[in-house]
Structure formats: structure tokens, C-alpha cells
Design a protein around this motif. Structure first.
Motif, mmCIF file in Angstrom:
data_model
loop_
_atom_site.group_PDB
_atom_site.id
_atom_site.type_symbol
_atom_site.label_atom_id
_atom_site.label_comp_id
_atom_site.label_asym_id
_atom_site.label_seq_id
_atom_site.Cartn_x
_atom_site.Cartn_y
_atom_site.Cartn_z
ATOM 1 N N ARG A 123 -7.465 -1.421 -1.666
ATOM 2 C CA ARG A 123 -8.131 -0.110 -1.727
ATOM 3 C C ARG A 123 -7.366 0.962 -0.956
ATOM 4 N NH1 ARG A 123 -11.520 -4.241 -1.674
ATOM 5 N NH2 ARG A 123 -13.085 -4.341 -3.325
ATOM 6 N N HIS A 124 -6.116 0.725 -0.680
ATOM 7 C CA HIS A 124 -5.291 1.701 0.041
ATOM 8 C C HIS A 124 -4.953 2.858 -0.903
ATOM 9 C CE1 HIS A 124 -2.172 3.464 2.505
ATOM 10 N NE2 HIS A 124 -2.391 2.565 3.459
ATOM 11 N N PRO A 125 -5.204 4.087 -0.494
ATOM 12 C CA PRO A 125 -4.978 5.230 -1.402
ATOM 13 C C PRO A 125 -3.520 5.389 -1.821
ATOM 14 C CG PRO A 125 -5.440 5.986 0.847
ATOM 15 C CD PRO A 125 -5.739 4.522 0.813
ATOM 16 N N MET A 126 -2.578 4.847 -1.029
ATOM 17 C CA MET A 126 -1.174 4.973 -1.400
ATOM 18 C C MET A 126 -0.688 3.820 -2.275
ATOM 19 S SD MET A 126 0.472 6.262 2.219
ATOM 20 C CE MET A 126 2.108 6.406 1.518
ATOM 21 N N SER A 127 -1.454 2.726 -2.318
ATOM 22 C CA SER A 127 -1.039 1.554 -3.076
ATOM 23 C C SER A 127 -1.712 1.565 -4.442
ATOM 24 C CB SER A 127 -1.391 0.272 -2.320
ATOM 25 O OG SER A 127 -0.926 -0.859 -3.027
#
Length: 954
Positions: A798-802
């Protein structure tokens, strides 16, 4: 039921008064067939029974039989007066029925099972007629025999004779703990109706003798020809060979097509020659160190670990036989065999397990002591893992290496706690047939009984051949040092062949000297390198045979197109998102479906769950199959997958990927029992059998995989090098340092890298959903099958960059190395930081915060096989860079650093300086305090971007 327990129930129960008659009749029905009553009543009746006592006999049957006796005026019977029911006669009749029951329950404890006669004889009072109030005066009295598979009425003397012949001779049967009445009645009929009949025909006696000649003859031949070489002799357990021959005959009669055998090293060479038909000439070449060029190209293995496959003819039927490769870790082959069997059954749509049969041969000490036995048996009837029952044969030589392991252990013995080594079987209500190995006819009889039971009821069954080990653990061992009494007895004890040949001569079944002639003929055949006992048809093959040569082409980096057209992607998603009318999702899953619709439309960045699902969908659409298993595989441990969804109101389950194809096996997802070793072994066996299925095992957390380390070490990492076994198994190990403590942080990356050599497996740490997508598709699209170990994300899910875009799936490919993504001035970059996984995002965020435009960050997504060309290209992009840094979240002594630093250094130029940034070396994988974790993380990020430790000598 005990009196006190009965009284406590009756005081507050509805079973008295007007309901009593109904409850009594319903209880009668339960005793006859427990499955016929309503579940809540079934549980109630079981609860009020005394579980320590033998199973109750139906009361109405007894009463009816008493009344019949009362009306019978024939001589020799108990005569009941016309005036009423004779209570004393009823008591005697009940005593006889109890006696029959106790012989069925406990007769095995006094059976003559030990061929050496060393086992103490138990005195079982329950088996004494006097214990039940029966006297010598009752011996000629005729009693009703109840459910005994004999004449309806017999004198007590004949009843006793039959019971002793069936239950206390050389067969000890344990089956009365089975709940299913039909299974018990089936066994009783097979055992009791042949009590005084020959167990084998004259022809079968001769073929059994020939099998014993082969068993003993091979061992004697090898012992004399290859003096001092290990072979782990079968001597003492010779009855295994005629038992296996009977198993083959029974399977051929039922049109079984394939039999897979798993066993450890004891007796393995004997089984290879005399059961599977391997050429003695080939075996002798192995003893003499002569191997083919193909075998010499690999590291190889010792001869008593090697597998074999061939087609043989039995009773005019062709059987494909397989003996699985096995390391010295004894029982670890069990789940591997079961997985291979499951794949073969799936290929045939053989859901009942009627065409492919697993046979596992165990040692007594290993069966009782190795936990993987329990795990495998616990899987045997679970969803996705049942194979229609397994025939287990235990070669019970009463010793485990040097530890005495008696047939029936007394309390406090060092070998085990359970009475028998087979007691684990009671967990499954699997019947156990103990048999004296010096009675070959009884051994053949119970083997036929057992395999017929398996094929009839599709449940596990155990044959416990009670025998001995004539030599030591290996042929150079001196067993008399630790077991002097046993080995004095063994030294004087005739072989099974000698005893049986004498028996047949005395019966007139063979002529005097005929056995010696057979021995001479078998030895003459061995002198010529010929197999007298069994010949093979070679590998004939059939429509289900796999040509593995098609899956060993190219190298790991051979290009393969893993992209999927946008129109197809959206079409597949649309089909997956359709649910039946009225199917109500949980509100959180509704939101997930809405988000995925936006991802498919290109309105929202793609997350990991969407990318993984689309990878499976595209593979299924192209004709591949997917098999995913783990302890929370359907939902995903981290609530990201949702391969199966549930109706929030009814609990109904639906797996959308299964509906993409009419073949329900195209996509299979299994939530497994809490097992690592057993389940992973099963999936390895499946993957080595079906190259067109993407087989995935997912650990709940990466470090949980250490419970299955034997499977990784002995099979996955080394199976090809030792045995030439190709395997495309994929392993998901959730990995990442988020402050969750020592047991939920590390997938033990260092261990998998330590096992890497000779391009034996792939170790990958993907950092984006698109990388996951292409990695999974590459695993099947290449014409190459090799294991894939994946450090899968946790917080990155849930990482916004991943995230990824649709273009990444429709136009991209898997990148073993991802270059710097920011537009840096290459000539101004002074430091290049290489890393893998989650730490990349911490690094680039810190770099942006500190505005470090002279630092490049490069991700190595595939750590093995190492992407050398990509790594060199990454270095060349920054000609002015001096510092080359490896950064990782793991402690210095763990993670990738120690395993890849030589690969990082070897391609450096003179101007480069190698540095590294890690947590300090630790005995555990991670600290247990969140505040300390954050401090360590900040420090290693700072070190990676601006500092770093120099490599000694670098």
C-alpha cells in the motif's frame, strides 16, 4: 456409558419419560450407523458414550438374539423356560458378545508378531472368558455369534478358536476405533470369513517363494561381490518384496495406471531391482563407479538415493512405476510423493484416486519420530491435497539406528511414548495391520486386504511388517555393540526364505530341493546382469507423459514476451469482476473492487493485488494452470489478494479466476493447515510433475519458511544438481523491516542466496506491481523451469510510491535491475547506491528531502542469477562516480550483503570505492522495539546516502 455419567445426564435431560422410547430407538440407529442420525444428536450420543470402553453393540440386536435363543430347544443350547426370559442365559450371551468385541479391540496385543520371539507376551484379562463370567462348562454351549463373520450360531469353543486364529496369530489388526460402520464390517468380513482357509493358492505360494528368493538373493550377491560398500540391506525385512508384488497385482486388477513409491534408503536397491525391474547390470555399474556422461555433468547422488521409473506388465496390464528420489532425511519424501500423485491425478481428472496410487514405505522409528509423517497424513483428506488414500508399509525392524524400538513399547522406553510406532494412524481412523514378517503368506494377505481397503474407501491404511535388521545400520556397522541380546538371537535365526521353503516342503507345495534350484537360477541371472524377478517394458509412455526436454531450453535471461494487450487485460478484468446476482461483498471488499475497476480503466495507479490477479488471469487465458497455496492464500495475509471472496450474508464463497476456464483445475487456491514442511514438500512434488502449472507456495511470513528448511535444502535448491529434476516451483516469502520484531521481518534472504550456484534457482526482490506481474508470467512463458524464490512485499503493498501503470503491463518486461529513474546529471553523480526491496523508497524519499542530486539509487531486483551486464551498465552511466554503496535493511551478517559483495566488487573500476550500509550484525533478524527500529533505519539510510563502511581491502 458409566453409571455416574448416565445419572448426571438423566437428571436434566429430555431422554426420560414419554420420550424414552424414541430416544432409545434413535440411539439404536446411531449404534448401527452413526452417519444416519442428525448431527446434533450424533454429537450428543458420542458425548454420553464411555470412550475408554469398546464400542457398544446395538441393544435391540442383543435382545432379539436372546429371544431367539429362548425359543430354541435344540440340544447344546441354553434353554430358557417357557415361563419367561432366562436372565442367566441372557447374561451368558451378552458375555460372549463382549468377548468377541474385546478380541477385535485388543487381540493384537497378544498376537505372535515378533519373529525373534523377544517381545514380552502381554496378559490381557479382557480376552479370558473367565473375565466375562464364562467357564469351562460353557465351552460346548451354542451361542449366537452376533456380527462375527461366521455361522450365526456356534459353540463357545469354536467361537474362541476362530477369534484366536483371526486376531492373535501372526496378524494383529487394529480397526475398532473407526467410526464408519461400513468400513469396520468390511474389514471384519475380510478377516473373519477366511479364518481357517489357506491364505494363498498353490500358485501364489510359489510366486511368493520366488519373491523371497529374489529378495535374499540380491542382498547376498551384493554382499559378496561388493564387499564393504554401503547398500542398506533389506535382510530381515525380506517379506516387503512379496508384499509389494501383491500390491501390484491388486492394483492391476483394478485398472490402476500409475503407482508412485516413496521410501528411504533401507531396502531401496532391492525394491529397484525386484519390484520396479531395474537392470542389475545398471546397478552393478553404479557400484563400480561407471556413470553416463549426462550423469557426470551434474553433482549426482549415491545409488541408494536415486529414483527410477519404468513401465511393467502385471497380469496382462501395463503399470507405470515410479520410485521417487529421496535424500537421507527419511520421511521427507512423503509429501513430495503425494504432490506428484496429485498432479498426475489432476492430469487425468482422477478425482477419486482410482488411476494413480501412492505407496509410502517407512521405517518404524522414522514413522513414529518424524513430524512430517503427521503433517502428510493430516493433509491426506484436506481440500486440494487428498489423493484417494495412501498405502503405508512399515518395515518394522525394531531398531532405530542403534536405539531399541520394540514392536510394542512399554511405558518409559526411550524409543517413543506410543504403544506402537503406528499409533499416529488413529488420528485418521486409518486401519493398521501388524503382521509377522516371517509369515510371508500372512504378509501377502494383509497387503492385499490393505490395498483393497484403500481402493474401496479411498483412505490411508497401514501394513506394519514386524521383522528385524540382520545387519547393522549399514554393512560396516557392528550392531551387537549396542543391541547384544537381539543380535545374538538374529545370528541364530533362519532367514525368512529358509523358513518358508521348509514350510512349503512340509506341505508338499514344492519338491525337496526346489527352493535351492530357484536360488541358483536367480544367482545365474545376476551373473549375466539379468533380472529374473521382474522385467520392464522400458518407458512406453502414454497421452499423459510429459516431455521435460521442452522445459530445459535456453537460459534464465532468454527473452520472453510477458506483456498483455490492453484490450485483453480489460476484458479479463471485466469477467473477473462479475459476481452472481445477489452476491453481497463485505464493504471493504466492495471498495477494493471499485478501486480495481478504476485501475483497469487507467483512472488509478495499479496496486500489487491487481497486478498479481491479472498475471494469473492472463496465464489461465493462455492455457496455463495456476496452483496457489498457503495458510492465508485466498485472502492474502496482508488483505491484498482476495482470490476468493465471500458473500457477506450467506458465507458463500466464489473464486472468480476459476470461472475464466471450463476446466476447474486451471486455477486452484488452497488455504492450508498450519504446516510448512508438509505443504511445501507437496507443492514441490506437484511442480516437478506438471511443468504447465505455475505452482506457488506462500509463507505467512517469510521467516516461517524455516520450518520447511529440509525441503529447500534437499529438494528445491539441489534437486536438479543431484537428480536432474526440473522444477518451476515459486515461493513467496513476505519480507521487509517495519518494526514488527524478530519473527515477522525477514524472509532470510541470506539463506536462499547461500544455496545459489550453477544457476540452480532465482532469487528475486520485486519493488513494483509491474515487476511482480512480469516475473510471474516469465516463470511460465520461458521454455525453462527453475525454482523462483521471491521476497514479497508487506507494507509496500500500500505504499503510494510502489505502484504501476497499465502501460507497464502492456509494454514492459521484467527488469532484473531498475536503473535510476530520476533525471540526474550523470556527470555530477558522485555516489551510486545499489539496493533491493523496500529500502529503495526510504532512500529516494530521504534523498529528495536532503536534495542530494549527486547520489543515484539503483535497484537490483534479481539477486541471483546476478544480472552482470545490467550492473556493469548501471556503473557506466555515472562515469564520475567514486563511491559504490550497497544498502540493505537487514543486519550486516544477514540479507544479501555477504552473499553478493564479491559480485559487486569484481566489476568495479580503479576509481571506485566499495562501501556498505546495514544494521549492525545481530543474532536475531531484527530488534523487538519500534523506537529502536526507527532509529536504526534512519541511521542506515543516512549512511547509505552520505557515509558507509569501507569494505576491508576494498
Amino acid at each position: 456409558m458409566t453409571a455416574s455419567k448416565y445419572q448426571s445426564y438423566i437428571a436434566s435431560s429430555s431422554i426420560a419419560g414419554n420420550n424414552a422410547a424414541f430416544v432409545e430407538s434413535y440411539y439404536e440407529q446411531f449404534l448401527e450407523d452413526p452417519e444416519s442420525v442428525e448431527p446434533s444428536w450424533r454429537a450428543y450420543f458420542r458425548n454420553i458414550q464411555d470412550q475408554s470402553a469398546p464400542r457398544e453393540v446395538a441393544h435391540s440386536d442383543v435382545v432379539a438374539k436372546f429371544e431367539a435363543i429362548a425359543r430354541d430347544k435344540r440340544p447344546g443350547t441354553v434353554v430358557i423356560s417357557d415361563g419367561g426370559f432366562d436372565a442367566r442365559a441372557a447374561e451368558k450371551q451378552a458375555a460372549v458378545l463382549r468377548l468377541i468385541n474385546y478380541y477385535r479391540v485388543r487381540g493384537h496385543q497378544v498376537a505372535r508378531l515378533d519373529p525373534l520371539g523377544l517381545a514380552p507376551t502381554d496378559l490381557i484379562p479382557d480376552l479370558d472368558p473367565a473375565f466375562h463370567g464364562l467357564t469351562a462348562a460353557d465351552m460346548d454351549t451354542v451361542f449366537n455369534t452376533g456380527t462375527l463373520a461366521a455361522a450365526d450360531r456356534l459353540p463357545l469353543r469354536d467361537i474362541l478358536k476362530l477369534l484366536k486364529a483371526v486376531y492373535t496369530d501372526t496378524i494383529g489388526a487394529e480397526y475398532m476405533y473407526i467410526t464408519e460402520t461400513t468400513e469396520k464390517r468390511w474389514i471384519q468380513k475380510r478377516l473373519e470369513t477366511v479364518a481357517f482357509k489357506p491364505k494363498l493358492t498353490s500358485e501364489r505360494k510359489k510366486s511368493t517363494l520366488l519373491q523371497l528368493v529374489a529378495a535374499e538373493g540380491l542382498e547376498r550377491y551384493l554382499h559378496n561381490k561388493y564387499v564393504g560398500q554401503k547398500r542398506f540391506s533389506l535382510e530381515g525385512g525380506d517379506a516387503l518384496i512379496p508384499a509389494l508384488d501383491e500390491m501390484l497385482r491388486a492394483c492391476a486388477e483394478r485398472d490402476v495406471e500409475e503407482i508412485l513409491i516413496g521410501m528411504a534408503h533401507r531396502g531401496r536397491l532391492n525394491v529397484l531391482i525386484n519390484t520396479l525391474g531395474k537392470s542389475p547390470k545398471d546397478l552393478f555399474a553404479e557400484f563400480e563407479g561407471k556413470y553416463s556422461a549426462e550423469s557426470m555433468s551434474r553433482s549426482g547422488d549415491v545409488k541408494y538415493h536415486m529414483g527410477f521409473s519404468a513401465d511393467i506388465e502385471v497380469g496382462g496390464k501395463r503399470l507405470h512405476m515410479v520410485l521417487a528420489f529421496n535424500p537421507s532425511h527419511l520421511e521427507i519424501v512423503n509429501p513430495v510423493v503425494e504432490g506428484s500423485v496429485k498432479a498426475r491425478q489432476t492430469r487425468r481428472n482422477d478425482e477419486a484416486g482410482a488411476r494413480v496410487v501412492p505407496v509410502l514405505i517407512h521405517g518404524d522409528a522414522a514413522f513414529a519420530g518424524q513430524g512430517v509423517v503427521m503433517e502428510t497424513m493430516q493433509l491426506s483428506e484436506s481440500k486440494g491435497y487428498g489423493t484417494g488414500g495412501t498405502l503405508h508399509i512399515i518395515v518394522n525392524n525394531q531398531i532405530g539406528f542403534t536405539t531399541p524400538n520394540p514392536i510394542e513399547a512399554a511405558s518409559g522406553r526411550e524409543a517413543r511414548t506410543s504403544r506402537y510406532c503406528t499409533d499416529l494412524a488413529k488420528m485418521l481412523e486409518a486401519p493398521v495391520f501388524h503382521v509377522n514378517g516371517d509369515d510371508p503368506e500372512a504378509t501377502v494377505f494383509v497387503t492385499r486386504l490393505a490395498i483393497d481397503f484403500r481402493n474401496e474407501f479411498h483412505k490411508d491404511v497401514i501394513v506394519d511388517i514386524c521383522c528385524y535388521r540382520r545387519l547393522g545400520h549399514n554393512e560396516a556397522d557392528e550392531p551387537a555393540v549396542t543391541s547384544p541380546v537381539m543380535y545374538q538371537k538374529i545370528k541364530q535365526h533362519p532367514t525368512t526364505l529358509t523358513l518358508y521353503a521348509k514350510r512349503l516342503e512340509e506341505e508338499g507345495a514344492i519338491a525337496k530341493g526346489e527352493a535351492e534350484d530357484l536360488v541358483a537360477q536367480y544367482r545365474a541371472g545376476l551373473d549375466q546382469g539379468e533380472n529374473i524377478a521382474r522385467t520392464t517394458l522400458g518407458l512406453v509412455g502414454n497421452k499423459h507423459t510429459v516431455n521435460w526436454a521442452n522445459y530445459n531450453k535456453g537460459e534464465w535471461d532468454t527473452p520472453s514476451d510477458t506483456s498483455v494487450k490492453l484490450e485483453l487485460m480489460r476484458s479479463l478484468h471485466e469477467r473477473l469482476s462479475k459476481l452472481p446476482d445477489g452476491f453481497t461483498l463485505h464493504p471493504r471488499v466492495v471498495k477494493l473492487y471499485e478501486d480495481r475497476n478504476k485501475m483497469a480503466a487507467g483512472e488509478q495507479p495499479m496496486d500489487w493485488g491487481f497486478a498479481e490477479t491479472m498475471a494469473y488471469a492472463a496465464l489461465v487465458n493462455e492455457g496455463f494452470s495456476v496452483r496457489l497455496s498457503g495458510q492465508d492464500a485466498r485472502r492474502g495475509t496482508f488483505f491484498h489478494r482476495h482470490a476468493t471472496v465471500h458473500d457477506f450474508r450467506t458465507g458463500e464463497r466464489r473464486t472468480p479466476l476459476r470461472h475464466l476456464d471450463s476446466d476447474k483445475y486451471r486455477f486452484v487456491v488452497n488455504d492450508t493447515l498450519l504446516s510448512e514442511e508438509g505443504v511445501l514438500g507437496f507443492e514441490y512434488g506437484y511442480a516437478t510433475t506438471d511443468p504447465d502449472t505455475l505452482v506457488i507456495w506462500e509463507a505467512q511470513f517469510g521467516d516461517f519458511a524455516n520450518g520447511a528448511q529440509v525441503v529447500f535444502d534437499q529438494f528445491i535448491a539441489s534437486g536438479y544438481a543431484k537428480w536432474g529434476r526440473l522444477c518451476g516451483l515459486t515461493v513467496f516469502l513476505p519480507h521487509g523491516y517495519e518494526g514488527q520484531g524478530p519473527e515477522h521481518s525477514s524472509g532470510r534472504l541470506e539463506r536462499w542466496l547461500q544455496l545459489c550456484a550453477g544457476n540452480n534457482q532465482q532469487v528475486v526482490v520485486p519493488s513494483t506491481p509491474a515487476q511482480m506481474f512480469h516475473m510471474l508470467r516469465r516463470q511460465m512463458k520461458r521454455s525453462l523451469r527453475m525454482p523462483l524464490i521471491v521476497m514479497t512485499p508487506k507494507s509496500l503493498l500500500r505504499h503510494p510510491m510502489s505502484t504501476s501503470s497499465l502501460d507497464d503491463l502492456t509494454k514492459g518486461r521484467f527488469q532484473p535491475l531498475i536503473h535510476e529513474t530520476e533525471k540526474l546529471d550523470r556527470n555530477k553523480v558522485k555516489r551510486v547506491v545499489f539496493c533491493s526491496g523496500k529500502v529503495y523508497f526510504d532512500l529516494v524519499q530521504a534523498r529528495a528531502k536532503e536534495k542530494l542530486s549527486t547520489v543515484a539509487v539503483v535497484r537490483i531486483e534479481q539477486l541471483y542469477p546476478f544480472p552482470q551486464a545490467d550492473y556493469e551498465a548501471a556503473l557506466a552511466m555515472f562515469p564520475k562516480a567514486k563511491d559504490v554503496v550497497w544498502a540493505q535493511e537487514e543486519p550486516e551478517n544477514q540479507g544479501a550483503w555477504y552473499q553478493i559483495k564479491h559480485r559487486l566488487q569484481i566489476y568495479l573500476q580503479p576509481q571506485h570505492r566499495m562501501l556498505y550500509a546495514t544494521r549492525p550484525g545481530m543474532a536475531t533478524t531484527a530488534g523487538g522495539y519500534l523506537k529502536v527500529h526507527h532509529k536504526e533505519q534512519e541511521e542506515l539510510i543516512r549512511e547509505a546516502l552520505t557515509g558507509g563502511k569501507p569494505v576491508q581491502g576494498g
